[in-house]
Design a protein around this motif. Structure first.
Motif, PDB file in Angstrom:
ATOM      1  N   PRO A 151       0.814  -1.225   0.000  1.00 29.01           N
ATOM      2  CA  PRO A 151       0.000   0.000   0.000  1.00 29.01           C
ATOM      3  C   PRO A 151       0.840   1.263   0.000  1.00 29.01           C
ATOM      4  O   PRO A 151       1.964   1.297   0.495  1.00 29.01           O
ATOM      5  CB  PRO A 151      -0.811  -0.128   1.291  1.00 29.01           C
ATOM      6  CG  PRO A 151      -0.020  -1.040   2.165  1.00 29.01           C
ATOM      7  CD  PRO A 151       0.676  -1.998   1.247  1.00 29.01           C
ATOM      8  N   ASN A 187      -0.203   5.594  -1.519  1.00 28.15           N
ATOM      9  CA  ASN A 187      -1.329   6.512  -1.676  1.00 28.15           C
ATOM     10  C   ASN A 187      -1.947   6.301  -3.053  1.00 28.15           C
ATOM     11  O   ASN A 187      -1.263   6.068  -4.042  1.00 28.15           O
ATOM     12  CB  ASN A 187      -0.938   7.960  -1.431  1.00 28.15           C
ATOM     13  CG  ASN A 187       0.129   8.449  -2.374  1.00 28.15           C
ATOM     14  OD1 ASN A 187       0.819   7.667  -3.022  1.00 28.15           O
ATOM     15  ND2 ASN A 187       0.277   9.752  -2.477  1.00 28.15           N
ATOM     16  N   ALA A 188      -3.274   6.362  -3.100  1.00 26.94           N
ATOM     17  CA  ALA A 188      -4.014   5.996  -4.301  1.00 26.94           C
ATOM     18  C   ALA A 188      -5.019   7.075  -4.660  1.00 26.94           C
ATOM     19  O   ALA A 188      -5.548   7.785  -3.786  1.00 26.94           O
ATOM     20  CB  ALA A 188      -4.741   4.663  -4.099  1.00 26.94           C
ATOM     21  N   LEU A 206      -9.496  -0.310  -0.620  1.00 27.76           N
ATOM     22  CA  LEU A 206      -8.072   0.039  -0.598  1.00 27.76           C
ATOM     23  C   LEU A 206      -7.661   0.526   0.796  1.00 27.76           C
ATOM     24  O   LEU A 206      -6.613   0.121   1.317  1.00 27.76           O
ATOM     25  CB  LEU A 206      -7.774   1.118  -1.640  1.00 27.76           C
ATOM     26  CG  LEU A 206      -7.758   0.654  -3.099  1.00 27.76           C
ATOM     27  CD1 LEU A 206      -7.812   1.855  -4.041  1.00 27.76           C
ATOM     28  CD2 LEU A 206      -6.510  -0.185  -3.390  1.00 27.76           C
ATOM     29  N   TRP A 251      -4.051   1.511   2.301  1.00 33.15           N
ATOM     30  CA  TRP A 251      -3.817   2.617   1.379  1.00 33.15           C
ATOM     31  C   TRP A 251      -4.423   3.906   1.921  1.00 33.15           C
ATOM     32  O   TRP A 251      -5.462   3.896   2.589  1.00 33.15           O
ATOM     33  CB  TRP A 251      -4.453   2.318   0.018  1.00 33.15           C
ATOM     34  CG  TRP A 251      -3.817   1.203  -0.754  1.00 33.15           C
ATOM     35  CD1 TRP A 251      -4.011  -0.141  -0.584  1.00 33.15           C
ATOM     36  CD2 TRP A 251      -2.883   1.326  -1.834  1.00 33.15           C
ATOM     37  NE1 TRP A 251      -3.271  -0.848  -1.482  1.00 33.15           N
ATOM     38  CE2 TRP A 251      -2.561   0.015  -2.266  1.00 33.15           C
ATOM     39  CE3 TRP A 251      -2.289   2.411  -2.474  1.00 33.15           C
ATOM     40  CZ2 TRP A 251      -1.673  -0.229  -3.311  1.00 33.15           C
ATOM     41  CZ3 TRP A 251      -1.409   2.177  -3.519  1.00 33.15           C
ATOM     42  CH2 TRP A 251      -1.100   0.864  -3.928  1.00 33.15           C
ATOM     43  N   VAL A 290      -6.288   7.013   0.421  1.00 32.47           N
ATOM     44  CA  VAL A 290      -7.012   7.090  -0.847  1.00 32.47           C
ATOM     45  C   VAL A 290      -7.736   8.426  -0.987  1.00 32.47           C
ATOM     46  O   VAL A 290      -8.428   8.867  -0.060  1.00 32.47           O
ATOM     47  CB  VAL A 290      -8.041   5.950  -0.962  1.00 32.47           C
ATOM     48  CG1 VAL A 290      -8.609   5.894  -2.389  1.00 32.47           C
ATOM     49  CG2 VAL A 290      -7.435   4.608  -0.576  1.00 32.47           C
ATOM     50  N   ASP A 350       0.928   6.398  -5.870  1.00 34.28           N
ATOM     51  CA  ASP A 350       1.452   5.049  -6.085  1.00 34.28           C
ATOM     52  C   ASP A 350       0.477   4.202  -6.910  1.00 34.28           C
ATOM     53  O   ASP A 350       0.888   3.208  -7.514  1.00 34.28           O
ATOM     54  CB  ASP A 350       1.700   4.359  -4.741  1.00 34.28           C
ATOM     55  CG  ASP A 350       2.726   5.101  -3.906  1.00 34.28           C
ATOM     56  OD1 ASP A 350       3.890   5.161  -4.331  1.00 34.28           O
ATOM     57  OD2 ASP A 350       2.347   5.629  -2.842  1.00 34.28           O
TER      58      ASP A 350
END
Length: 218
Positions: free
Chosen positions: A46, A48-49, A63, A68, A70, A116
């Protein structure tokens, strides 16, 4: 097939269309994460998304449950309010790991080299807008990060599943992959897997998804 001649393809991209759709029912989507996201990202460490077109937040919440941080992006404030409420229902840790932003995806400008993972599932805009959107999404991925784009395949229009009859909104895996410079991207998956779905009459239909997963080299 379902055809709605009162609508233009661009209408399907507007806040008004999606606010009305979300206001029409307590839940538009299943509440489960998209299977291609689970398949492609489960084993990824994980970071950052960015979830582009996050809707009611199922992907972002999944996520976040895996560690993550997000950002969920959507044109509809109604969807975003619902997503934020569901994240809070999932627990304070999930709520803390998720944030929500309203934007028109056709004009939105993301920060460069920031995420990411940038993921978009079944986001369909006219082809000229789509190429710009995909380019901006790709630019938002940092080196070593991942881009995941999933959509409805054009062959779905030949089935009874009931897609809007706007061929310009649909795209193939090869079209997406061709937008990515091979010097900058490693293609992990470029495929159009079939799956079973129910048409509006509740009868089975075989449809295809467009799936492109790529890692940014530099």
């Amino acid at each position: 097939m379902t055809h709605d001649h009162a609508l233009d393809a661009t209408d399907l991209c507007t806040q008004e269309f999606w606010d009305a759709r979300y206001d029409s029912t307590a839940a538009v989507w299943s509440g489960n994460p998209n299977p291609h996201l689970v398949e492609q990202v489960t084993d990824v460490a994980p970071g950052n998304a960015l979830d582009v077109g996050c809707g009611e937040g199922a992907d972002a919440i999944w996520l976040a449950s895996r560690g993550w941080d997000v950002t969920g992006l959507d044109v509809s404030p109604v969807a975003l309010a619902r997503a934020a409420a569901r994240a809070l229902e999932a627990g304070s840790e999930i709520a803390d790991r998720t944030s929500w932003k309203q934007a028109d995806l056709r004009t939105w400008e993301p920060p460069a080299n920031r995420f990411d993972l940038v993921s978009a599932h079944f986001i369909h805009v006219p082809a000229s807008d789509r190429r710009v959107l995909h380019r901006r999404m790709a630019a938002a991925v940092r080196p070593g990060g991942r881009l995941l784009i999933v959509g409805h395949h054009p062959s779905d229009l030949q089935t009874s599943v009931g897609r809007f009859d706007f061929p310009d909104l649909l795209f193939t895996a090869d079209q997406v992959a061709a937008e990515l410079d091979p010097d900058d991207w490693e293609i992990v998956m470029c495929a159009e897997p079939a799956r079973e779905a129910l048409n509006p009459e509740g009868k089975p239909a075989t449809i295809r998804d467009t799936v492109v997963h790529a890692i940014r080299r530099r």
